[in-house]
Design a protein around this motif. Structure first.
Motif, PDB file in Angstrom:
ATOM      1  N   LYS A  42       0.835  -1.207   0.000  1.00  0.00           N
ATOM      2  CA  LYS A  42       0.000   0.000   0.000  1.00  0.00           C
ATOM      3  C   LYS A  42       0.864   1.250   0.000  1.00  0.00           C
ATOM      4  O   LYS A  42       2.040   1.206   0.332  1.00  0.00           O
ATOM      5  CB  LYS A  42      -0.930   0.005   1.210  1.00  0.00           C
ATOM      6  CG  LYS A  42      -1.956  -1.119   1.216  1.00  0.00           C
ATOM      7  CD  LYS A  42      -2.930  -0.958   2.353  1.00  0.00           C
ATOM      8  CE  LYS A  42      -4.000  -2.032   2.320  1.00  0.00           C
ATOM      9  NZ  LYS A  42      -4.983  -1.875   3.423  1.00  0.00           N
ATOM     10  N   GLU A  43       0.234   2.370  -0.351  1.00  0.00           N
ATOM     11  CA  GLU A  43       0.937   3.641  -0.311  1.00  0.00           C
ATOM     12  C   GLU A  43       1.053   4.123   1.140  1.00  0.00           C
ATOM     13  O   GLU A  43       0.242   3.767   1.992  1.00  0.00           O
ATOM     14  CB  GLU A  43       0.196   4.675  -1.159  1.00  0.00           C
ATOM     15  CG  GLU A  43       0.206   4.364  -2.645  1.00  0.00           C
ATOM     16  CD  GLU A  43      -0.393   5.483  -3.466  1.00  0.00           C
ATOM     17  OE1 GLU A  43      -0.283   5.424  -4.708  1.00  0.00           O
ATOM     18  OE2 GLU A  43      -0.955   6.427  -2.885  1.00  0.00           O
ATOM     19  N   ARG A  44       2.047   4.979   1.353  1.00  0.00           N
ATOM     20  CA  ARG A  44       2.198   5.553   2.669  1.00  0.00           C
ATOM     21  C   ARG A  44       1.023   6.502   2.942  1.00  0.00           C
ATOM     22  O   ARG A  44       0.608   7.250   2.050  1.00  0.00           O
ATOM     23  CB  ARG A  44       3.534   6.294   2.763  1.00  0.00           C
ATOM     24  CG  ARG A  44       3.904   6.721   4.157  1.00  0.00           C
ATOM     25  CD  ARG A  44       5.407   6.906   4.314  1.00  0.00           C
ATOM     26  NE  ARG A  44       5.990   7.808   3.341  1.00  0.00           N
ATOM     27  CZ  ARG A  44       7.304   8.010   3.233  1.00  0.00           C
ATOM     28  NH1 ARG A  44       8.149   7.367   4.046  1.00  0.00           N
ATOM     29  NH2 ARG A  44       7.768   8.838   2.324  1.00  0.00           N
ATOM     30  N   GLU A  45       0.510   6.470   4.172  1.00  0.00           N
ATOM     31  CA  GLU A  45      -0.655   7.274   4.499  1.00  0.00           C
ATOM     32  C   GLU A  45      -0.432   8.064   5.785  1.00  0.00           C
ATOM     33  O   GLU A  45       0.311   7.649   6.678  1.00  0.00           O
ATOM     34  CB  GLU A  45      -1.904   6.396   4.661  1.00  0.00           C
ATOM     35  CG  GLU A  45      -1.838   5.413   5.801  1.00  0.00           C
ATOM     36  CD  GLU A  45      -3.135   4.637   5.987  1.00  0.00           C
ATOM     37  OE1 GLU A  45      -4.079   4.818   5.210  1.00  0.00           O
ATOM     38  OE2 GLU A  45      -3.195   3.837   6.954  1.00  0.00           O
ATOM     39  N   PHE A  46      -1.113   9.199   5.862  1.00  0.00           N
ATOM     40  CA  PHE A  46      -1.065  10.060   7.026  1.00  0.00           C
ATOM     41  C   PHE A  46      -1.758   9.395   8.215  1.00  0.00           C
ATOM     42  O   PHE A  46      -2.812   8.761   8.056  1.00  0.00           O
ATOM     43  CB  PHE A  46      -1.761  11.385   6.685  1.00  0.00           C
ATOM     44  CG  PHE A  46      -2.021  12.276   7.867  1.00  0.00           C
ATOM     45  CD1 PHE A  46      -3.281  12.321   8.444  1.00  0.00           C
ATOM     46  CD2 PHE A  46      -1.021  13.067   8.390  1.00  0.00           C
ATOM     47  CE1 PHE A  46      -3.540  13.139   9.524  1.00  0.00           C
ATOM     48  CE2 PHE A  46      -1.260  13.897   9.465  1.00  0.00           C
ATOM     49  CZ  PHE A  46      -2.524  13.928  10.037  1.00  0.00           C
ATOM     50  N   VAL A  47      -1.180   9.562   9.392  1.00  0.00           N
ATOM     51  CA  VAL A  47      -1.769   9.018  10.610  1.00  0.00           C
ATOM     52  C   VAL A  47      -2.165  10.142  11.578  1.00  0.00           C
ATOM     53  O   VAL A  47      -3.303  10.213  12.021  1.00  0.00           O
ATOM     54  CB  VAL A  47      -0.793   8.053  11.317  1.00  0.00           C
ATOM     55  CG1 VAL A  47      -1.367   7.589  12.647  1.00  0.00           C
ATOM     56  CG2 VAL A  47      -0.480   6.869  10.419  1.00  0.00           C
ATOM     57  N   ALA A  48      -1.212  11.023  11.909  1.00  0.00           N
ATOM     58  CA  ALA A  48      -1.477  12.068  12.902  1.00  0.00           C
ATOM     59  C   ALA A  48      -0.483  13.205  12.733  1.00  0.00           C
ATOM     60  O   ALA A  48       0.623  13.012  12.218  1.00  0.00           O
ATOM     61  CB  ALA A  48      -1.388  11.503  14.313  1.00  0.00           C
ATOM     62  N   HIS A  49      -0.894  14.380  13.188  1.00  0.00           N
ATOM     63  CA  HIS A  49      -0.079  15.592  13.069  1.00  0.00           C
ATOM     64  C   HIS A  49      -0.166  16.369  14.375  1.00  0.00           C
ATOM     65  O   HIS A  49      -1.205  16.374  15.047  1.00  0.00           O
ATOM     66  CB  HIS A  49      -0.617  16.435  11.911  1.00  0.00           C
ATOM     67  CG  HIS A  49      -0.124  17.858  11.887  1.00  0.00           C
ATOM     68  ND1 HIS A  49      -0.697  18.862  12.644  1.00  0.00           N
ATOM     69  CD2 HIS A  49       0.872  18.442  11.178  1.00  0.00           C
ATOM     70  CE1 HIS A  49      -0.065  19.986  12.416  1.00  0.00           C
ATOM     71  NE2 HIS A  49       0.876  19.764  11.521  1.00  0.00           N
TER      72      HIS A  49
END
Length: 124
Positions: A42-49
Motif C-alpha cells: 500500500k501507499e504511505r498514508e497520514f496518521v497524525a499531526h
C-alpha cells in the motif's frame, strides 16, 4: 537539517497498546511533526499531526479515538500512543518534520525530513 529516529515498534496482539517515539535533533522544536505509516503493498498514508508547540493535533479517521500524538520539546521527542490496536494497523511507521511555514497538511510531499521507520505488527 533535522535528524529523526523512531523507536518503540514491535509485535503485539489485537487490543494491545504501543507507544512509538521519535527523537529529533536540536532544531526539532521549530517544526510541526506527523506520523505516517505504510502497510505492505500500500501507499504511505497520514496518521497524525501535531503543531510545533503541541497545541493542535489532527488524526486520520481510521485512528481517531485510538491513537494520540504528543510531543515533549524539552526532550526533542514526539510520541504516538496507540491503543486498541487492530491487525489493519500493521505497517511501518514513520515520523516526519513538516516544512517550515506550512501549518498543516496530510500530503507527504510537504514533509522535508523523515526517520527510518519502525515496524508495528498486530496479530489477530
Amino acid at each position: 537539517q533535522v535528524q529523526l529516529v523512531e523507536s518503540g515498534g514491535g509485535l503485539v496482539q489485537a487490543g494491545d497498546s504501543l507507544r512509538l517515539s521519535c527523537a529529533g535533533s536540536t532544531i526539532f522544536n521549530d517544526y510541526a511533526m506527523a506520523w505516517f505509516r505504510q502497510a505492505p503493498g500500500k501507499e504511505r498514508e497520514f496518521v497524525a499531526h501535531i503543531s510545533w508547540a503541541g497545541g493542535s493535533t489532527s488524526y486520520a479517521d481510521s485512528v481517531k479515538g485510538r491513537f494520540t500524538i504528543s510531543r515533549d520539546n524539552a526532550k526533542n521527542t514526539v510520541y504516538l500512543q496507540m491503543n486498541s490496536l487492530k491487525p489493519e494497523d500493521t505497517a511501518f511507521y514513520y515520523c516526519a518534520a513538516l516544512r517550515l511555514g506550512v501549518r498543516f497538511t496530510t500530503q507527504e510531499g510537504w514533509y522535508d525530513y523523515w526517520g527510518q521507520g519502525t515496524q508495528v505488527t498486530v496479530s489477530s
